[in-house]
Design a protein around this motif. Structure first.
Motif, mmCIF file in Angstrom:
data_model
loop_
_atom_site.group_PDB
_atom_site.id
_atom_site.type_symbol
_atom_site.label_atom_id
_atom_site.label_comp_id
_atom_site.label_asym_id
_atom_site.label_seq_id
_atom_site.Cartn_x
_atom_site.Cartn_y
_atom_site.Cartn_z
ATOM 1 N N ARG A 35 -2.825 6.882 8.628
ATOM 2 C CA ARG A 35 -2.983 5.835 9.714
ATOM 3 C C ARG A 35 -3.609 4.756 9.197
ATOM 4 N NH1 ARG A 35 -5.835 10.177 11.756
ATOM 5 N NH2 ARG A 35 -8.095 9.141 11.629
ATOM 6 N N ALA A 36 -4.236 4.522 8.020
ATOM 7 C CA ALA A 36 -4.856 3.483 7.533
ATOM 8 C C ALA A 36 -3.446 2.392 7.323
ATOM 9 C CB ALA A 36 -5.727 3.449 6.454
ATOM 10 N N ALA A 37 -2.494 3.193 6.371
ATOM 11 C CA ALA A 37 -1.366 2.399 5.942
ATOM 12 C C ALA A 37 -0.821 1.784 7.009
ATOM 13 C CB ALA A 37 -0.533 3.386 5.121
ATOM 14 N N CYS A 38 -0.567 2.687 8.134
ATOM 15 C CA CYS A 38 0.429 2.181 9.244
ATOM 16 C C CYS A 38 -0.411 1.090 10.040
ATOM 17 C CB CYS A 38 0.440 3.455 10.252
ATOM 18 S SG CYS A 38 1.776 4.707 9.879
ATOM 19 N N ALA A 39 -1.714 1.031 9.991
ATOM 20 C CA ALA A 39 -2.563 0.098 10.781
ATOM 21 C C ALA A 39 -2.498 -1.308 9.986
ATOM 22 C CB ALA A 39 -4.104 0.576 10.733
ATOM 23 N N ALA A 51 -9.343 0.319 12.386
ATOM 24 C CA ALA A 51 -8.018 0.598 13.229
ATOM 25 C C ALA A 51 -7.826 2.192 13.319
ATOM 26 C CB ALA A 51 -7.102 -0.271 13.316
ATOM 27 N N ALA A 52 -7.595 2.729 12.109
ATOM 28 C CA ALA A 52 -7.526 3.950 11.837
ATOM 29 C C ALA A 52 -8.172 5.014 12.603
ATOM 30 C CB ALA A 52 -7.034 4.448 10.437
ATOM 31 N N GLY A 53 -9.483 4.511 12.404
ATOM 32 C CA GLY A 53 -10.349 5.396 13.247
ATOM 33 C C GLY A 53 -10.481 6.965 12.335
ATOM 34 N N ASN A 54 -11.087 7.846 13.491
ATOM 35 C CA ASN A 54 -10.896 9.002 12.817
ATOM 36 C C ASN A 54 -10.985 10.123 14.061
ATOM 37 O OD1 ASN A 54 -11.808 10.768 10.766
ATOM 38 N ND2 ASN A 54 -13.588 11.658 11.564
ATOM 39 N N VAL A 55 -10.190 11.071 13.569
ATOM 40 C CA VAL A 55 -9.494 12.137 14.846
ATOM 41 C C VAL A 55 -10.354 13.541 14.359
ATOM 42 C CG1 VAL A 55 -7.692 13.859 15.572
ATOM 43 C CG2 VAL A 55 -7.475 11.033 15.074
ATOM 44 N N GLU A 56 -11.353 13.775 15.229
ATOM 45 C CA GLU A 56 -12.309 14.991 14.665
ATOM 46 C C GLU A 56 -11.566 15.943 15.352
ATOM 47 O OE1 GLU A 56 -16.290 14.334 16.293
ATOM 48 O OE2 GLU A 56 -16.711 12.663 14.951
ATOM 49 N N THR A 57 -11.547 17.340 14.711
ATOM 50 C CA THR A 57 -11.047 18.543 15.094
ATOM 51 C C THR A 57 -11.831 19.667 14.784
ATOM 52 O OG1 THR A 57 -9.552 18.912 12.811
ATOM 53 C CG2 THR A 57 -8.616 17.566 14.458
ATOM 54 N N GLU A 58 -11.405 20.845 14.989
ATOM 55 C CA GLU A 58 -12.247 21.884 14.810
ATOM 56 C C GLU A 58 -12.309 22.239 13.374
ATOM 57 O OE1 GLU A 58 -8.977 25.364 15.861
ATOM 58 O OE2 GLU A 58 -10.572 25.069 17.165
ATOM 59 N N ASP A 59 -11.384 21.762 12.605
ATOM 60 C CA ASP A 59 -11.462 21.986 11.162
ATOM 61 C C ASP A 59 -12.528 21.128 10.358
ATOM 62 O OD1 ASP A 59 -9.583 23.845 11.282
ATOM 63 O OD2 ASP A 59 -8.016 22.470 11.395
ATOM 64 N N ALA A 93 -11.076 -7.207 3.096
ATOM 65 C CA ALA A 93 -11.090 -7.483 4.330
ATOM 66 C C ALA A 93 -10.058 -6.678 5.233
ATOM 67 C CB ALA A 93 -11.101 -8.912 4.939
ATOM 68 N N GLU A 94 -8.620 -6.986 4.929
ATOM 69 C CA GLU A 94 -7.621 -6.373 5.567
ATOM 70 C C GLU A 94 -7.742 -4.858 5.511
ATOM 71 O OE1 GLU A 94 -3.738 -8.000 5.019
ATOM 72 O OE2 GLU A 94 -3.550 -7.350 2.927
ATOM 73 N N LEU A 95 -8.108 -4.250 4.415
ATOM 74 C CA LEU A 95 -7.881 -2.965 4.365
ATOM 75 C C LEU A 95 -8.955 -2.402 5.062
ATOM 76 C CD1 LEU A 95 -6.497 -0.648 2.873
ATOM 77 C CD2 LEU A 95 -7.919 -1.001 0.824
ATOM 78 N N ARG A 96 -10.133 -2.909 4.893
ATOM 79 C CA ARG A 96 -11.072 -2.521 5.691
ATOM 80 C C ARG A 96 -10.931 -2.528 7.143
ATOM 81 N NH1 ARG A 96 -14.539 -5.493 4.086
ATOM 82 N NH2 ARG A 96 -14.881 -7.238 5.760
ATOM 83 N N ALA A 97 -10.283 -3.484 7.692
ATOM 84 C CA ALA A 97 -9.802 -3.510 9.110
ATOM 85 C C ALA A 97 -8.740 -2.633 9.504
ATOM 86 C CB ALA A 97 -9.362 -5.047 9.518
ATOM 87 N N ALA A 124 0.915 -1.216 0.107
ATOM 88 C CA ALA A 124 -0.059 0.103 0.175
ATOM 89 C C ALA A 124 0.894 1.120 0.171
ATOM 90 C CB ALA A 124 -0.910 0.014 1.214
ATOM 91 N N THR A 125 0.285 2.259 -0.712
ATOM 92 C CA THR A 125 1.064 3.615 -0.721
ATOM 93 C C THR A 125 0.153 4.684 -0.252
ATOM 94 O OG1 THR A 125 2.548 2.845 -2.420
ATOM 95 C CG2 THR A 125 2.224 5.356 -2.071
ATOM 96 N N SER A 126 0.407 5.335 0.700
ATOM 97 C CA SER A 126 -0.385 6.698 1.291
ATOM 98 C C SER A 126 0.734 7.904 0.798
ATOM 99 C CB SER A 126 -0.647 6.415 2.508
ATOM 100 O OG SER A 126 -1.224 7.666 3.124
ATOM 101 N N VAL A 127 -0.156 8.772 0.267
ATOM 102 C CA VAL A 127 0.544 10.111 -0.145
ATOM 103 C C VAL A 127 -0.208 11.316 0.531
ATOM 104 C CG1 VAL A 127 -0.799 10.138 -2.231
ATOM 105 C CG2 VAL A 127 1.224 11.589 -2.021
ATOM 106 N N TYR A 128 0.385 12.167 0.960
ATOM 107 C CA TYR A 128 0.167 13.471 1.368
ATOM 108 C C TYR A 128 0.704 14.503 0.951
ATOM 109 C CZ TYR A 128 -2.066 16.916 4.411
ATOM 110 O OH TYR A 128 -2.944 18.081 5.031
ATOM 111 N N THR A 129 0.158 15.552 0.168
ATOM 112 C CA THR A 129 0.815 16.526 -0.699
ATOM 113 C C THR A 129 0.902 17.934 0.233
ATOM 114 O OG1 THR A 129 -0.964 17.401 -1.924
ATOM 115 C CG2 THR A 129 0.008 15.565 -2.811
ATOM 116 N N ILE A 130 1.659 18.645 -0.307
ATOM 117 C CA ILE A 130 1.636 20.203 0.387
ATOM 118 C C ILE A 130 0.235 20.788 0.373
ATOM 119 C CG2 ILE A 130 2.618 21.200 -1.416
ATOM 120 C CD1 ILE A 130 4.682 22.746 0.522
#
Length: 215
Positions: free
Chosen positions: A189-193, A168-176, A160-164, A120-126
């Motif tokens: 988080r999903a890639a790490c999980a 596990a990654a869940g969601n972090v609710e912030t004011e944004d 199944a393993e990606l859904r799991a 799996a590859t997770s990308v986050y851009t600027i």
């Protein structure tokens, strides 16, 4: 959604896996690859790293400035001069952290997953764009675009393993974010999980690490 796969000590205040935010430079444009069943050096070579440049790595105690990642500091190169790829193996899974996003390509994930492997590859851009690619045995199985992610669908239809991993990654609710809206770090988080990488930077330091300049 809670984050059952991540103790509080393994996430920063925004929900990023803390070992990744501790590695990254400011305003990161980065990629995390995870692959099961391959050694770190082989994963780096599959990404196109030159074998003669790969070396063992002890991460510095701190970053020299806000913009320099720890892997970049370990190589002694200036930010923006080249990407720094940091790799290590934890159990069955190998991770490669790319501090500059140079290795983001769906074909790369397929190559990592060749010969029966899962990657799996997770990308986050600027710019805040984020996606996750999941491949098995050289074929892309799932592509998740953050902008299209709907938490209330419960990740229906995913393997199944990606859904799991997403559960596990869940969601972090912030004011944004509105209640129930996915936060921007859920894909990292999903890639790490998926790969069992609920870690701190101290945990990563205890792993035999390899680093290589790229690009």
């Amino acid at each position: 959604m809670p984050t059952p796969g991540f103790p509080p000590s393994t996430l920063d205040s925004e929900g990023t896996p803390i070992w990744i935010s501790d590695l990254a430079g400011g305003d990161p444009n980065h990629v995390l690859h995870v692959v099961r069943g391959i050694e770190a050096e082989d994963a780096l070579e599959a990404l196109g790293a030159k074998p003669g440049l790969i070396r063992s790595c002890e991460l510095p105690d701190s970053k020299p400035d806000e913009w320099t990642s720890l892997p970049c500091a370990a190589l002694g190169v200036e930010p923006g001069g080249s990407a720094a790829l940091l790799a290590g193996r934890v159990g069955e899974w190998t991770f490669v952290y790319d501090d500059s996003g140079f290795t983001y390509d769906d074909a790369v994930t397929k190559a990592l997953s060749a010969d029966g492997r899962t990657a799996a590859t997770s990308v986050y851009t600027i710019n805040g764009d984020a996606s996750l690619t999941y491949a098995v045995d050289g074929e892309q199985v799932e592509w998740v675009n953050f902008d299209d992610l709907e938490l209330d669908e419960g990740f229906a239809g995913m393997p199944a393993e990606l859904r799991a991993a997403f559960e596990a990654a869940g969601n972090v609710e912030t004011e944004d974010f509105e209640p129930g809206e996915a936060d921007g770090d859920i894909l990292m988080r999903a890639a790490c999980a998926l790969a069992g990488l609920a870690l701190t930077l101290d945990d990563v330091r205890r792993v035999p690490l390899l680093v290589v300049p790229f690009g």
